[in-house]
Scaffold this motif. Structure first.
Motif, PDB file in Angstrom:
ATOM      1  N   ASP A  13       0.846  -1.191   0.000  1.00 50.76           N
ATOM      2  CA  ASP A  13       0.000   0.000   0.000  1.00 50.76           C
ATOM      3  C   ASP A  13       0.885   1.246   0.000  1.00 50.76           C
ATOM      4  O   ASP A  13       2.117   1.164  -0.144  1.00 50.76           O
ATOM      5  CB  ASP A  13      -0.953  -0.011   1.191  1.00 50.76           C
ATOM      6  N   ALA A  14       0.274   2.416   0.163  1.00 54.54           N
ATOM      7  CA  ALA A  14       1.014   3.678   0.092  1.00 54.54           C
ATOM      8  C   ALA A  14       2.066   3.798   1.184  1.00 54.54           C
ATOM      9  O   ALA A  14       3.062   4.519   1.034  1.00 54.54           O
ATOM     10  CB  ALA A  14       0.039   4.851   0.173  1.00 54.54           C
ATOM     11  N   GLN A  15       1.879   3.110   2.298  1.00 54.56           N
ATOM     12  CA  GLN A  15       2.845   3.152   3.406  1.00 54.56           C
ATOM     13  C   GLN A  15       3.902   2.041   3.298  1.00 54.56           C
ATOM     14  O   GLN A  15       4.766   1.918   4.168  1.00 54.56           O
ATOM     15  CB  GLN A  15       2.124   3.018   4.750  1.00 54.56           C
ATOM     16  N   GLY A  16       3.825   1.229   2.229  1.00 55.73           N
ATOM     17  CA  GLY A  16       4.790   0.153   2.056  1.00 55.73           C
ATOM     18  C   GLY A  16       4.470  -1.098   2.839  1.00 55.73           C
ATOM     19  O   GLY A  16       5.327  -1.971   2.988  1.00 55.73           O
ATOM     20  N   CYS A  17       3.235  -1.207   3.352  1.00 55.24           N
ATOM     21  CA  CYS A  17       2.816  -2.396   4.087  1.00 55.24           C
ATOM     22  C   CYS A  17       2.273  -3.436   3.108  1.00 55.24           C
ATOM     23  O   CYS A  17       1.559  -3.088   2.159  1.00 55.24           O
ATOM     24  CB  CYS A  17       1.753  -2.048   5.130  1.00 55.24           C
ATOM     25  N   GLY A  18       2.596  -4.701   3.346  1.00 54.04           N
ATOM     26  CA  GLY A  18       2.192  -5.757   2.441  1.00 54.04           C
ATOM     27  C   GLY A  18       0.812  -6.309   2.749  1.00 54.04           C
ATOM     28  O   GLY A  18       0.391  -6.347   3.914  1.00 54.04           O
ATOM     29  N   HIS A  19       0.097  -6.744   1.699  1.00 52.90           N
ATOM     30  CA  HIS A  19      -1.225  -7.357   1.836  1.00 52.90           C
ATOM     31  C   HIS A  19      -1.353  -8.481   0.815  1.00 52.90           C
ATOM     32  O   HIS A  19      -0.747  -8.431  -0.265  1.00 52.90           O
ATOM     33  CB  HIS A  19      -2.339  -6.319   1.620  1.00 52.90           C
ATOM     34  N   TRP A  20      -2.154  -9.472   1.156  1.00 49.86           N
ATOM     35  CA  TRP A  20      -2.402 -10.599   0.254  1.00 49.86           C
ATOM     36  C   TRP A  20      -2.876 -10.083  -1.094  1.00 49.86           C
ATOM     37  O   TRP A  20      -3.711  -9.187  -1.180  1.00 49.86           O
ATOM     38  CB  TRP A  20      -3.442 -11.526   0.863  1.00 49.86           C
ATOM     39  N   SER A  21      -2.323 -10.658  -2.175  1.00 49.17           N
ATOM     40  CA  SER A  21      -2.662 -10.193  -3.514  1.00 49.17           C
ATOM     41  C   SER A  21      -3.753 -11.049  -4.139  1.00 49.17           C
ATOM     42  O   SER A  21      -3.778 -12.269  -3.961  1.00 49.17           O
ATOM     43  CB  SER A  21      -1.423 -10.218  -4.415  1.00 49.17           C
ATOM     44  N   SER A  22      -4.607 -10.399  -4.902  1.00 48.11           N
ATOM     45  CA  SER A  22      -5.667 -11.116  -5.618  1.00 48.11           C
ATOM     46  C   SER A  22      -5.102 -11.945  -6.771  1.00 48.11           C
ATOM     47  O   SER A  22      -5.815 -12.752  -7.364  1.00 48.11           O
ATOM     48  CB  SER A  22      -6.702 -10.117  -6.161  1.00 48.11           C
TER      49      SER A  22
END
Length: 417
Positions: free
Chosen positions: A304-313
């Motif tokens: 995201d904009a803060q460089g935090c990772g999230h599961w990708s679709s």
């Protein structure tokens, strides 16, 4: 009816033929063999000698040569370990001694190749010594097994490699990897020529051309521009020893759950690429599911904009019941970015060193692997590797992380023996 009698060993329940008992004194063959083995080992213990080859008054150069010399196994000799590590000994050598060590390797390439290879691996990985004088000997003997050495090639050596590639003989695949390690404009032009004007022999190599260059950690994009697949500088990763050090994280649970197994995703590494001198960005967070990532070829995450990772679709989510044992969860460690090291220093799989690092050339446990970005299809760049057995007992395997800077997509990949 065949008559059998008990083995005379009271701790054995085997039944044996009377003929066997007469030949062995009443014991079965396994018991006889066990006693003979026990007697053999006891004889070795009584007669084994401790041999210390390292004279305290000898030079670091001679110690290093002794340490790198392969020895034939002799059960009656126990060799004392060298008091210094090979890396420590290398650091103590002056330029003339390094040249002498290189010349020793050249002199032994034919008669004692294992000794020569040991020397060259350490010189290549832990020194800045120019190993160009070794290459003519390797070419003359069609020895391309240590392809990393060809990064020292000059124009003449490079031209010979190109000629041998175009001969399309049994050495072609090895020559292509060696040429990729040359990694100079001359080598780039050769790959670009074959890429844009495919010759007839191009059907013969067992891999696409860009896979050969990936072994040397670079590629040419669709326009023929050089593109590195790694970041530099390279830094070691260590366990945090003081509270003043800033942790980069390691298997630190996040609030986001894995859609496959419902267990919490974990932070494999959290780094600041600007501080590392890579690219301008505040933070890159690399995630992993410790239960699912080892069983998938690659797992993608989005920043995201803060460089935090999230599961990708882009991941193919396969739901399954959670059979994970909470007690088998890996320990969380606070890791820090430590000393800077040469990019190539830990890429040789035959050197017994620690491998966890950010940047530099990866050490592949199995085979070279660079995933393609699921959004733009470009090859992703390697960012870090963490060998789990360096930080936690009872686990093994290495995690690799990658990023597509343009798409802000990261990837995690796992290999183990």
């Amino acid at each position: 009816m065949i008559v059998r009698i008990p083995c005379s060993n009271p701790n054995c329940n085997h039944l044996i033929l009377p003929e066997t008992a007469a030949a062995t004194g009443g014991q079965c063959r396994p018991c006889v063999n066990a006693e003979q083995r026990k007697a053999y080992l006891a004889e070795i213990e009584r007669n084994r000698k401790e041999v210390n080859l390292y004279d305290p008054h000898d030079s670091a150069l001679n110690w290093l040569k002794l340490s790198l010399t392969p020895r034939k196994h002799d059960p009656l000799i126990s060799y004392t370990a060298c008091p210094k590590t090979r890396q420590q000994l290398l650091a103590r050598l002056n330029p003339n001694e390094l040249d002498e060590l290189r010349d020793t390797a050249i002199a032994n390439l034919i008669e004692n190749p294992h000794f020569a290879e040991n020397i060259l691996r350490y010189l290549s990985s832990f020194t800045q010594l120019n190993l160009l004088p070794v290459l003519p000997y390797l070419l003359n003997n069609h020895d391309y097994s240590f392809e990393q050495l060809f990064r020292y090639a000059d124009n003449a050596i490079t031209e010979k490699l190109i000629e041998r590639v175009e001969q399309a003989d049994e050495y072609q695949n090895l020559c292509l990897i060696a040429l990729a390690w040359v990694n100079t404009p001359q080598a780039h032009q050769a790959f670009l020529k074959w890429q844009t004007q495919p010759p007839a022999w191009l059907k013969q190599p067992s891999l696409p051309l860009n896979q050969y260059t990936a072994y040397a950690h670079w590629q040419l994009d669709t326009l023929g521009n050089y593109q590195p697949l790694t970041f530099e500088p390279c830094y070691a990763i260590r366990v945090r020893s003081t509270v003043e050090q800033t942790a980069i994280g390691y298997l630190d649970k996040t609030l986001e759950a894995c859609p496959c197994c419902t267990m919490p995703l974990e932070t494999l590494a959290r780094i600041n690429p600007s501080q590392l001198g890579w690219v301008t960005a505040a933070q890159w967070e690399f995630l992993v599911c410790q239960y699912c990532t080892p069983f998938q070829e690659v797992t993608f995450f989005e920043l995201d904009a803060q460089g935090c990772g999230h599961w990708s679709s882009y991941n193919a989510t396969t739901h399954h019941s959670n059979t994970a044992d909470p007690e088998s969860a890996w320990e969380a460690f606070d890791l820090v970015i430590a000393e800077q090291r040469p990019a190539i220093e830990r890429s040789d799989q035959f050197l017994p060193e620690d491998y966890s690092q950010v940047g530099g050339f990866p050490h592949w446990v199995q085979d070279c692997y660079y995933p393609n970005c699921p959004q733009c299809t470009q090859t992703m760049q390697f960012t870090a590797q963490l060998a789990t057995d360096e930080f936690s007992s009872g686990v093994e395997g290495t995690f690799y992380t990658y990023i597509c800077v343009n798409c802000s997509i990261t990837a995690s990949h796992y290999q183990q023996t």
